[in-house]
Design a protein around this motif. Structure first.
Motif, PDB file in Angstrom:
ATOM      1  N   UNK A 134       2.018   0.920  -4.219  1.00  0.00           N
ATOM      2  CA  UNK A 134       3.466   1.181  -4.629  1.00  0.00           C
ATOM      3  C   UNK A 134       4.150  -0.320  -4.570  1.00  0.00           C
ATOM      4  N   UNK A 135       5.184  -0.452  -4.769  1.00  0.00           N
ATOM      5  CA  UNK A 135       5.921  -1.853  -4.517  1.00  0.00           C
ATOM      6  C   UNK A 135       7.361  -1.559  -3.518  1.00  0.00           C
ATOM      7  N   UNK A 136       7.579  -2.398  -3.454  1.00  0.00           N
ATOM      8  CA  UNK A 136       8.955  -2.853  -2.420  1.00  0.00           C
ATOM      9  C   UNK A 136       9.817  -3.700  -3.208  1.00  0.00           C
ATOM     10  N   UNK A 167       2.532   9.012 -11.912  1.00  0.00           N
ATOM     11  CA  UNK A 167       1.758   7.558 -11.956  1.00  0.00           C
ATOM     12  C   UNK A 167       0.902   6.827 -11.669  1.00  0.00           C
ATOM     13  N   UNK A 185      -5.416  -0.071  -8.726  1.00  0.00           N
ATOM     14  CA  UNK A 185      -3.502   0.004  -8.711  1.00  0.00           C
ATOM     15  C   UNK A 185      -3.070   1.265  -8.447  1.00  0.00           C
ATOM     16  N   UNK A 204       0.434  -1.696  -0.228  1.00  0.00           N
ATOM     17  CA  UNK A 204      -0.643  -0.165   0.212  1.00  0.00           C
ATOM     18  C   UNK A 204       0.668   0.946  -0.077  1.00  0.00           C
ATOM     19  N   UNK A 205       0.223   2.419  -0.680  1.00  0.00           N
ATOM     20  CA  UNK A 205       1.259   3.354  -0.866  1.00  0.00           C
ATOM     21  C   UNK A 205       1.241   4.051   0.807  1.00  0.00           C
ATOM     22  N   UNK A 206       0.299   4.003   2.015  1.00  0.00           N
ATOM     23  CA  UNK A 206       0.390   3.970   3.418  1.00  0.00           C
ATOM     24  C   UNK A 206      -1.303   4.902   3.986  1.00  0.00           C
TER      25      UNK A 206
END
Lengths: 442, 442
Positions: B411-413, B399, B407, B122-124
């Motif tokens: 975000x990604x890690x 973005x 989507x 998640x973005x946060x």
């Protein structure tokens, strides 16, 4: 426009509109032509090595005279191995160029006769502002060519000779495919604030350089999005279940392989078992780091624990960018994660442990762009990740995150083909219904 | 903090830290639990329809008394069909919830024993600021739950009753999975500028509403990224090779299906052949639009050509958001594309033509988020695209772009697992080499 007058204003517009036109030229090329252009640039970097290094020598001489700091000098310096690894990265980008732009990401049949396709397209015109590191220039140029983006490059005055030499090669490569306009090196005299005031001409700003540079660009750019790592305060946490030989190796590499890089370790977190009296590891780490020339500082908890130890770190949020390092002690995994969330910058954080459960907890909990187990922080890099040369490492939470290769320079477009379809047909009681059928991409 | 004092400042921090904690709770749930939570919310929207519509009636009564404009009233109004279509969208999101967070996007073996995985996270914490449309609230809530983001919702005072009623249902749904904290409705009294000053607590701001709202948020937010469509100046270009019956249908739908929406047509571009004397189409279009109650304006070129015609449009950049429309004449495809690039907002643009070459030229050249052939502008919508309810339609070039479903909230890690790997091992002459082998995702 600050302190610039009409002449410069005209110049900016000129730069920008030719970049937009040039990007359309790039977009009109076949993918193979874009790849050829990058291969040519890679070849030129090798065949013109002498000229490049001579230009770089001039910059280095002036910088040394001017008293540039050691980390900055190290970023400014070009060498044969740096050029060779640059070339390898460029060829990797060229190889992958066939599939960047107009790549189909998704196809959906919304209803009979109504097909939706999502395709990649270039972002548009990029402004990349970089300090010191002239190797940035061909890297970023190759990524822009591969992704059909227009590009304005603004280098630091300390690298002016190197940048001009490298830009000459970029221009030669672009000329071969008739896309000379796509990339320009903006004069070092131009004011960044003036460039940033011209939104509508620039779609994305990417600052590459010191935290101060990035912060300053972020503060100055009100309407153009800025993509760039703000800081690299990277941690290595050595757990009590770590293989200590591996830990030593990872610590040395993370701190000493290239301390000027943003992916170098700044803070070492040690499980308290590894620091308590009788534990040899703490001494081993300090001995190794001192032998490598690293100046050590203690975090507050470590300082409390030691009678004689390294001096207190001024702040746990320090990015040293050199051979300096904070060491702090933590009671365990959870405290390590909390420390990283409190003082880290969300860049790259590492756990060294043989315990898979702890590794997995760390990877899920730590909210950073890169989270590693038993590997050096230095792997956080577009080339090492296999993305080709990188545009930068993003700690942003939107768009690209972590090492940003060519995909970070693309956006998408939604293309829908119908046969006179109207939304009203799909209203309740209407004649049509959405099926949303996924179609194969190829 | 402007005009707020310590009390509010404390409140903001409270909202935000519980949102962060709540988002971690959501992230800790099984995907099925997140889906259940959304299904519960969908069920509540149907079972509590009476309460919702009663609350909405209060808002509508007050708004009518207060003289709210007709397009805003239409956005404010909730109806049974609106709630049913909301529910369908929510169930679509729930169905796709198993695969949002921790989805593996890429796996690469960098070298033996060194595996890289890119996963979605998640973005946060999101701040969504919306005006009028209360149906926004459950949509955005469902997307946040599905993507395990914390969410602060700031609705307009004109929808206060409706929003409170809908938020009650969101809270009931969250309570079932113990994630009550994840979503809060910020009081309508709070100052947006104060919320926007607290970067570090909010990761992304999404304004949904008028161009003025979006602009104002973009101007006020200096450090938190803002994702939102700035304007929807959508065009329909009717080519001389168009099927004119289809053209009429697409024009009517694009303008009249829901004129308050950002994906409604604002400007109709007609090929000159369709306007010249003797051509019936121009009259047919005007007659149809007038019958639908649309007020027409002429672009400058059309005005020049007609002896008697609609009054001149004040600007070709107008987003009417109501039953008004500019008509302009163009000499052909290229002029249509130029018009769209000059006056459009990069949202959604349509060509009506039976000529495939022209269609393909239009789709490649027009640089908008959505480019359609022979279909209404109104299809530019997350639900119609099959993305579930949408967060908004983005005209940003970084973005998310176009209709933004779940989507856009991820975000990604980058997760790397090694076995004591150091970057120095891979230096020239080192013991290891990068293989960058793509691994299967599942």
């Amino acid at each position: 426009m600050t302190n610039s007058g009409f002449g410069n204003y005209y110049n900016y517009h000129f730069y920008m509109s030719i970049a937009r036109i040039g990007s359309r030229t790039l977009l009109g090329l076949a993918p193979e032509e874009r790849a050829t252009c990058i291969y040519t640039l890679a070849d030129l970097l090798l065949s013109k090595e002498k000229e490049i290094l001579e230009a770089n020598e001039k910059d280095l001489a002036e910088a040394t005279k001017g008293g540039l700091s050691k980390p900055l000098l190290s970023r400014l310096s070009l060498t044969s191995p740096k050029l060779r690894s640059l070339t390898t990265g460029l060829r990797q980008i060229a190889e992958n160029s066939h599939n960047n732009v107009n790549r189909v990401l998704r196809r959906t049949r919304l209803a009979p006769g109504l097909d939706l396709t999502q395709v990649t397209v270039p972002i548009g015109v990029l402004l990349v502002i970089f300090e010191s590191r002239p190797d940035c220039l061909p890297q970023v140029a190759a990524l822009a060519i591969s992704s059909a983006n227009g590009l304005l490059l603004k280098g630091g005055s300390e690298a002016a000779h190197s940048n001009r030499a490298l830009m000459d090669l970029v221009r030669q490569a672009l000329e071969e495919v008739g896309a000379n306009n796509a990339i320009s090196l903006v004069s070092t005299r131009e004011e960044i604030s003036d460039l940033l005031s011209l939104d509508g001409h620039i779609d994305l700003v990417i600052p590459r350089g010191s935290t101060e540079l990035v912060r300053s660009i972020q503060d100055q750019s009100h309407h153009i999005p800025v993509m760039g790592h703000a800081e690299g305060i990277c941690h290595v946490y050595v757990d009590n279940d770590a293989d200590l030989a591996k830990a030593l190796k990872i610590i040395r590499d993370s701190k000493c392989d290239y301390p000027a890089a943003c992916n170098a370790m700044e803070t070492l977190l040690l499980h308290e078992d590894l620091v308590k009296s009788g534990a040899a590891f703490f001494t081993d780490v300090c001995t190794m780091l001192k032998r490598e020339g690293v100046t050590l500082y203690s975090g507050p908890k470590l300082a409390e624990q030691l009678t004689f130890g390294p001096p207190r770190a001024k702040s746990l949020k320090t990015e040293y960018s050199g051979l300096e390092c904070t060491i702090e002690v933590v009671s365990g995994l959870e405290q390590a994660v909390n420390h990283i969330h409190t003082y880290g910058s969300g860049h790259t954080d590492v756990i060294v442990t043989q315990n898979e459960q702890k590794a997995s907890y760390f990877q899920n909990q730590v909210d950073s762009a890169c989270v590693f187990v038993n590997a050096s922080t230095r792997f956080a890099d577009g080339y090492r990740f296999g993305l080709g040369a990188e545009v930068g490492i993003s700690t942003s939470r939107i768009h690209a995150r972590g090492p940003m290769g060519v995909e970070g320079l693309l956006t998408t477009k939604w293309v829908l083909k119908g046969d006179g379809h109207a939304a009203a047909d799909f209203a309740e009681g209407g004649s049509m219904h959405f099926t949303h059928e996924s179609l194969p991409i190829n």
